[in-house]
Design a protein around this motif. Sequence first.
Motif: not given
Length: 447
Positions: A379-401
């Motif tokens: 109920x009190x998780x201590x992390x956040x999950x971060x993912x890149x599939x959607x940003x990559x579909x929008x064309x993000x590359x390493x420099x944008x990340x």
Amino acid sequence: RESLRDIDPEMYGLIQKEKKRQIHGLEMIASENFTSRGVLEALGSCLTNKYSEGYPGVRYYGGNEYIDEIESLTQKRALQAFDLNPEEWGVNVQSLSGAPANFAVYTALLEPHGRLMGLDLPDGGHLSHGYATLTKKISATSAFFETMPYKVDPKTGLIDYDFLARTSKLFRPKLIVAGISCYSRNLEYDKFRSICDDVGAILLADMAHVSGLVAAKVVANPFEHSDVVTTTTHKSLRGPRAALIFFRRGIKKKQPTKKGAKDDQVETYDFERRINEAIFPGLQGGPHNNTIAAIGIALKEASSDEFKSYAKQVVNNAKQLVKSLQDKGYVFVSGGTDTHLALLDLRPLGLDGAKTEKVLEAVSVAVNKNTCPGDKSALKPSGIRLGTPALTTRGFREKDIVEVANYVDQAIKLAVEINKSNDNKKSSLVTLKDFKENMKRSEHAKS
Ligand code: PLP
């Protein structure tokens, strides 16, 4: 003939608002993506009007000649996308979504109250792999089957295969699920296979999160070692919301679990018949033909060279995100990623996942809170999950990340500040109002 805007302006307005939110924000939820126009067109097509209970060539309704062709084409593309030999593998494309697909497999292959093991939810598994707490059977899987979790090693954040090998010998499951919702390393399917063979269990790989990456061959492939493979179609695979169930064809003889077992005591599985019957007529009625066509379109796209570059970029972007944040001192569970996601451990900052998710939402970054190995409460998780599939579909590359990481860092630093000032006020709540005021103040100070 009228447009939605004229027929129902209220609903139209809400859809437009959601569209604006999706375009305006940074979509970093690891299980989300943006489908193509082709997928959206099929979803909104006349195929939604048709009933077609049954399978191609054997339907309970007339008028299905084109529906049969659509379903067969989608089946063919599913096998092609994962380089599967149609003599060895078959696929069911009718399942409505990931959790029901897994449930269908359990009902197909286990008796009621049959035993199965999956990665614990707080350790990165999915609800549908059998989540239960000490006092409550949360998932229907744990209510209708007997489930026992395996775990990650809290020190390394990696799956504890030795623990799974030991506990499976005591619990003697009939099925083991190799699948994750929040685990950033490649799964070692060969280890799962040998553990399954030791106890005579079926190996079900649930590759929901990584199936797009599997199709592009940029992460470990589950097919070589598994009996059955499920996947959602809307995550890294970038299709509509639905699921696929792949199964080995032919009759599989299970390893006898008793020494000297007679032939008639050795269980056999006809995966194809059992799984198809579990979906229809077991659990579902008419298939969603608009979705099946949309899956077929997504699979065609996933077989292209362009998609292979996309999937590679998804992983490169995730690695860049981890590196940029690690350079700023952030800590990730398991020390990094091999895939499209990473789990940021907020414990060193004295923050929790819920507060941080809210703060990021206030600056239009969509993430989700997640437990870290060793968390006492889900109920009190201590992390956040971060993912890149959607940003990559929008064309993000390493420099944008790199810029995304700077932005996320800025927001988390403010969350830490707010948290400290709230602690001083003996309150543990970070409100959006607090955060927005702080953000304004800091922008004012900078300008
Ligand atoms: N399996 C895994 C590994 C998942 O991560 C998810 C969803 O996140 C599911 C199954 C369930 O999929 P759905 O939400 O489509 O039911």
